[in-house]
Write a protein that holds these residues in place. Structure first.
Motif, short mmCIF file in Angstrom:
data_model
loop_
_atom_site.label_atom_id
_atom_site.label_comp_id
_atom_site.label_asym_id
_atom_site.label_seq_id
_atom_site.Cartn_x
_atom_site.Cartn_y
_atom_site.Cartn_z
N ILE A 75 12.40 -1.42 -47.10
CA ILE A 75 12.11 -2.26 -45.93
C ILE A 75 11.66 -1.39 -44.76
O ILE A 75 10.72 -1.74 -44.04
CB ILE A 75 13.33 -3.13 -45.56
N MET A 76 12.33 -0.24 -44.56
CA MET A 76 11.90 0.66 -43.48
C MET A 76 10.48 1.15 -43.73
O MET A 76 9.69 1.28 -42.80
CB MET A 76 12.88 1.83 -43.35
N TYR A 77 10.15 1.41 -44.99
CA TYR A 77 8.78 1.79 -45.34
C TYR A 77 7.81 0.67 -44.94
O TYR A 77 6.78 0.90 -44.31
CB TYR A 77 8.67 2.09 -46.83
N SER A 129 7.42 0.37 -41.09
CA SER A 129 6.73 1.48 -40.41
C SER A 129 5.30 1.72 -40.91
O SER A 129 4.50 2.32 -40.20
CB SER A 129 7.54 2.77 -40.55
N SER A 130 4.96 1.22 -42.09
CA SER A 130 3.60 1.43 -42.60
C SER A 130 2.76 0.16 -42.57
O SER A 130 1.54 0.23 -42.61
CB SER A 130 3.65 1.95 -44.04
N GLY A 131 3.43 -0.99 -42.54
CA GLY A 131 2.71 -2.25 -42.60
C GLY A 131 2.23 -2.60 -44.00
O GLY A 131 1.49 -3.55 -44.19
N ARG A 132 2.68 -1.87 -44.99
CA ARG A 132 2.30 -2.09 -46.39
C ARG A 132 3.54 -2.39 -47.23
O ARG A 132 4.60 -1.86 -46.97
CB ARG A 132 1.63 -0.85 -46.97
N THR A 133 3.33 -3.21 -48.25
CA THR A 133 4.44 -3.44 -49.17
C THR A 133 4.68 -2.18 -49.98
O THR A 133 3.75 -1.42 -50.24
CB THR A 133 4.15 -4.62 -50.13
N PRO A 134 5.93 -1.93 -50.35
CA PRO A 134 6.20 -0.76 -51.19
C PRO A 134 5.39 -0.83 -52.48
O PRO A 134 5.17 -1.92 -53.02
CB PRO A 134 7.70 -0.86 -51.48
N PHE A 135 4.94 0.31 -52.94
CA PHE A 135 4.22 0.43 -54.21
C PHE A 135 2.91 -0.38 -54.22
O PHE A 135 2.44 -0.78 -55.27
CB PHE A 135 5.11 0.03 -55.40
N TYR A 136 2.34 -0.61 -53.05
CA TYR A 136 1.10 -1.39 -52.95
C TYR A 136 -0.01 -0.81 -53.83
O TYR A 136 -0.87 -1.53 -54.32
CB TYR A 136 0.63 -1.49 -51.49
N GLN A 137 0.02 0.51 -54.04
CA GLN A 137 -1.03 1.17 -54.82
C GLN A 137 -1.02 0.75 -56.29
O GLN A 137 -1.99 0.99 -57.00
CB GLN A 137 -0.91 2.70 -54.69
#
Length: 177
Positions: free
Chosen positions: A144-146, A149-157
């Motif tokens: 959630i902190m990721y 702070s990034s505006g992206r969902t985790p593991f978006y790649q």
């Protein structure tokens, strides 16, 4: 924590919980609205706001985890973080939370349901149906902190399949970028 006001437990009606009104909606939709408003692929708030939100979630988790019988949220994610009219964040949706027996300082092992929660924010040990404790909430909080702070969902790649991301993470093969 969103304030619990009451419940309707009528045997002829569905169970309903009544909580304080959170007019800001959930954090995920707030980010989506800001991206649309700014016409940007990625948006995140100023650092002071991120720190404020992270502190609020950390306080809620400390409250849950440091009770005599710790409580695990088990579905911590931006959709379960609600905003009030002042954009203060509060933890909501305790629907699949679980109370753990008091440990008296000893490491305890619990047989809890695996695969519970939302794939994208699920700790690897839950994905693998292993024993787990309140630290699974800390894993979700880190993601959630990721997100904050990034505006992206985790593991978006990895694309749009959250189950695939969780399974790869459980195998130890993925790092949130």
């Amino acid at each position: 924590m969103v304030m619990f006001l009451g419940a309707c437990l009528d045997k002829d009606a569905p169970i309903m919980c009544i909580t304080e009104y959170m007019p800001g909606g959930d954090l995920e939709r707030y980010y989506m609205a800001k991206r649309r408003e700014k016409m940007a692929d990625v948006w995140c708030p100023p650092l002071w706001r991120i720190l404020e939100w992270c502190s609020a979630v950390a306080r809620a988790l400390a409250f849950l985890h440091h009770r005599e019988e710790p409580l695990i949220h088990r579905d911590l994610k931006p959709l379960n973080l609600l905003l009030n009219k002042h954009l203060e964040v509060k933890v909501a949706d305790m629907g699949i939370s679980k109370v753990m027996a008091a440990t008296n300082g000893n490491a305890a092992s619990y047989t809890m349901t695996g695969g519970v929660g939302s794939w994208l924010y699920m700790a690897p040990e839950v994905v693998r149906h292993e024993q787990y404790n309140e630290k699974v909430d800390i894993y979700a909080f880190g993601l959630i902190m990721y997100f904050m702070s990034s505006g992206r969902t985790p593991f978006y790649q990895l694309g749009r399949d959250p189950e695939l991301a969780a399974l790869l993470q459980a195998e130890g093969g993925v790092v949130a970028q």
